[in-house]
Design a protein around this motif. Sequence first.
Motif, short mmCIF file in Angstrom:
data_model
loop_
_atom_site.label_atom_id
_atom_site.label_comp_id
_atom_site.label_asym_id
_atom_site.label_seq_id
_atom_site.Cartn_x
_atom_site.Cartn_y
_atom_site.Cartn_z
N VAL A 155 43.68 29.33 39.04
CA VAL A 155 43.98 29.93 40.35
C VAL A 155 43.76 28.88 41.43
O VAL A 155 42.84 28.06 41.35
N GLU A 158 42.53 32.19 47.18
CA GLU A 158 41.69 33.39 47.10
C GLU A 158 42.51 34.60 46.65
O GLU A 158 42.05 35.43 45.87
N GLN A 159 43.75 34.67 47.16
CA GLN A 159 44.60 35.81 46.79
C GLN A 159 44.91 35.82 45.29
O GLN A 159 44.79 36.86 44.63
N GLN A 160 45.26 34.66 44.76
CA GLN A 160 45.50 34.56 43.31
C GLN A 160 44.24 34.94 42.52
O GLN A 160 44.31 35.60 41.48
N ARG A 162 41.81 36.97 43.45
CA ARG A 162 41.59 38.43 43.49
C ARG A 162 42.56 39.16 42.57
O ARG A 162 42.18 40.08 41.84
N GLU A 163 43.83 38.75 42.60
CA GLU A 163 44.83 39.40 41.73
C GLU A 163 44.47 39.21 40.26
O GLU A 163 44.61 40.13 39.45
N THR A 164 44.01 38.01 39.93
CA THR A 164 43.64 37.72 38.53
C THR A 164 42.48 38.61 38.09
O THR A 164 42.50 39.18 37.00
N ARG A 166 41.63 41.52 39.27
CA ARG A 166 42.10 42.91 39.13
C ARG A 166 42.86 43.09 37.82
O ARG A 166 42.66 44.08 37.12
N SER A 167 43.73 42.14 37.48
CA SER A 167 44.53 42.34 36.26
C SER A 167 43.65 42.18 35.00
O SER A 167 43.87 42.86 34.01
N ASP A 170 41.90 45.51 34.68
CA ASP A 170 42.88 46.49 34.18
C ASP A 170 43.09 46.35 32.67
O ASP A 170 43.32 47.33 31.97
N GLU A 225 35.58 40.55 44.36
CA GLU A 225 36.55 41.44 43.72
C GLU A 225 35.96 42.08 42.45
O GLU A 225 36.14 43.26 42.20
N GLN A 229 34.49 46.36 41.55
CA GLN A 229 34.81 47.22 40.40
C GLN A 229 33.66 47.26 39.39
O GLN A 229 33.86 47.57 38.22
#
Length: 404
Positions: A155, A158-160, A162-164, A166-167, A170, A225, A229
């Motif tokens: 990554v 920061e956005q990448q 956070r997305e990583t 989350r996935s 999941d 992030e 969760q």
Amino acid sequence: MKIHSLIKLLRLLALTAFPVIAQETEQTPVLIHAERVFDGKTIRTNTSVLVIGGIIAQIDSPEAFKSIKAKVIDLGDATLLPGFIELHAHLGFHHIPADTVLKHGITTIRDVGGPLHQPYGGDGSLRVLTSGPIITAPGGYPIPALGTENIAIAVATEQQARETVRSLIDGGAVMIKVALEPGGEAGAPWTEGHHHAGAKHHKAHPSKKTWPLLPENIVKAIVDEAHKQGRKVTAHLGEAQGAKIALDAGVDEWAHLPCAVIPDALLKKAVQQRVTTITTLDTLSKCPGIVHNAQSLAALGGNLLYGAEIAHPDIPWGIDAQELIAMMHTTDMQPLEVLRSATSKSGRYLNSPLLGTLQPGAPADLIAVKGDPTHDLKILEYPDLVMSGGHCILNNFERSACMP
Ligand SMILES: [Zn+2]
């Protein structure tokens, strides 16, 4: 309480706490006697354990079970213990056979770096939790040594990040792992080890630090992030620079004792921030800093938990007695303390406080060894009885004890 309502209650407890193990379990109550019972905290004598429906129903003196109709297993001069929890493994990535690990006393394993999947097992098979691939900087460790497939995700923002996170969650990640490894520590398996083929060229320049590190702001985003969760973040690190970034970003765990000597101020900060460290002393036996780091962390009251790094070429596929012995020798921990660190303390750390214990409601993940492991930790590598979720996996006692 009537026995069938007790079974109902236990199954309900099991479904809430351990959904995986409650599907198809043996209903016949089984009462196990052994000379010594380590319940995850202490050694008890004159104690028996009742298993119903894959769950520990009761642990008490033999007299307390007089009116219970159960199949009786008498192990004699043996010690009954909870199955062990291995907190640092790469089972999936290196295709280690799960059944071999289970037969050698590990009933729960945490894969930190490898293929991502939902938690599974515990019902007669190894319970496997995973972090999935390791988040790292573009070109960062472990990419130079192992590539990216199933093992690393790079990554750059920061956005990448956070997305990583989350996935990964999941997809079943029970925690998130980051790498903060510049390379170059003398004695580190990732720098000079035989199975890290890509790291060979560093051997000529052991002090040359070449691998890029995630910056603090990106690690902070990952931690934030993950915490949103309810997931902890563990960091692979081996020296002070990585340790500093991990501490400043609020990482919860060090996946190894650092290989290089870490300055006392950083170790102090780690303990103040309640960072947990997974020992992996056996894997890192050639590292110059592990004894100092382990001693200092232990003396400061830090939380050291058992992990041997199953899949590393030096480590047996099961309980690693050498790891337990090294924990005792480097930190002055007593045998009971190292046993706790591989059972009840690890269960609590995984947010499953019943895991790694023998108490009512806990999954019937049991091992037994002939003799007393507090006098001879080595015997734990070759258990004489293994149960997972009440299912008999291995039995070297009389055939009638249980059938694998
Ligand atoms: Zn590892």
